[in-house]
Design a protein around this motif. Sequence first.
Motif, PDB file in Angstrom:
ATOM      1  N   TYR A   1       0.837  -1.194   0.000  1.00  0.00           N
ATOM      2  CA  TYR A   1       0.000   0.000   0.000  1.00  0.00           C
ATOM      3  C   TYR A   1       0.870   1.241   0.000  1.00  0.00           C
ATOM      4  CZ  TYR A   1      -3.590  -3.254   1.446  1.00  0.00           C
ATOM      5  OH  TYR A   1      -4.449  -4.317   1.499  1.00  0.00           O
TER       6      TYR A   1
ATOM      7  N   TYR B   1       0.381   5.346   1.106  1.00  0.00           N
ATOM      8  CA  TYR B   1      -0.502   6.273   1.821  1.00  0.00           C
ATOM      9  C   TYR B   1      -0.114   7.692   1.431  1.00  0.00           C
ATOM     10  CZ  TYR B   1      -1.131   2.027   4.495  1.00  0.00           C
ATOM     11  OH  TYR B   1      -1.376   0.723   4.859  1.00  0.00           O
TER      12      TYR B   1
ATOM     13  N   PRO C   1      -6.717  -1.780   4.009  1.00  0.00           N
ATOM     14  CA  PRO C   1      -5.966  -2.924   4.513  1.00  0.00           C
ATOM     15  C   PRO C   1      -6.554  -3.414   5.832  1.00  0.00           C
ATOM     16  CG  PRO C   1      -4.675  -0.905   4.711  1.00  0.00           C
ATOM     17  CD  PRO C   1      -5.953  -0.547   4.032  1.00  0.00           C
TER      18      PRO C   1
ATOM     19  N   ILE D   1      -5.422   5.830   0.539  1.00  0.00           N
ATOM     20  CA  ILE D   1      -4.778   4.521   0.419  1.00  0.00           C
ATOM     21  C   ILE D   1      -4.762   4.086  -1.039  1.00  0.00           C
ATOM     22  CG2 ILE D   1      -4.900   2.090   1.081  1.00  0.00           C
ATOM     23  CD1 ILE D   1      -6.692   3.112   3.471  1.00  0.00           C
TER      24      ILE D   1
ATOM     25  N   ASN E   1      -3.782   0.867  -3.094  1.00  0.00           N
ATOM     26  CA  ASN E   1      -3.419  -0.547  -3.060  1.00  0.00           C
ATOM     27  C   ASN E   1      -2.763  -0.868  -4.395  1.00  0.00           C
ATOM     28  OD1 ASN E   1      -3.246  -3.330  -3.089  1.00  0.00           O
ATOM     29  ND2 ASN E   1      -5.324  -3.662  -2.360  1.00  0.00           N
TER      30      ASN E   1
ATOM     31  N   LYS F   1      -4.338  -3.844  -6.234  1.00  0.00           N
ATOM     32  CA  LYS F   1      -5.792  -3.869  -6.342  1.00  0.00           C
ATOM     33  C   LYS F   1      -6.267  -4.512  -7.644  1.00  0.00           C
ATOM     34  CE  LYS F   1      -9.865  -0.814  -6.088  1.00  0.00           C
ATOM     35  NZ  LYS F   1     -10.733  -1.871  -6.460  1.00  0.00           N
TER      36      LYS F   1
END
Length: 183
Positions: free
Chosen positions: A17, A19, A132, A171, A173, A176
Amino acid sequence: IVRDTIRDTDATYEQQYTYIPATVLKSTYDKRNNYMTINIGRKQGIKRGMGVFSDGGIVGTIYQVSDHFSLVKTILSINPNVDIMLVEDGSFGLLKWETRQAPLGNLSGVSNDRPIKKWGRVVTRGGGSIFPRGLEVGRVYRATAIEGRAQWNVEILLGTNFKKVQHVYVIKNLLKGEQDRLE
């Protein structure tokens, strides 16, 4: 403006991830559906559907994006449907906002075959590839039996103070797409 990106690798699930910090420019907390405007957008890699959290807990998901700004639909909205769980026993369900009161949310779908401990931690479960696992949602405020059903109505004191939140993280990912294709 200096922007930093924080990276986190979860070795257990091999998910990565990123941020991205942002500042809240405007927000509501007392409407039927609540939103906040943040100061980052498409040029910073923000896309619709990304999760948003603060130091207190989850905030919501990105709803609309322009080049330099984003609109976040907060969890103080009709059917935020975030996959969450009780830390103590792993019971899980969906986050709802049935109380229509800013500090309270609901955990739906929890069987009443076990007692629910007051002030137990509630965190994200990690489903849906948005949040998450383990991000703070809040604490159990009250659990009452739902008449005619074998479930609890679990009220949660949300961790994010929506009247005061000024800084959030979006976030991203990085895996994803792979998860979505598989599911």
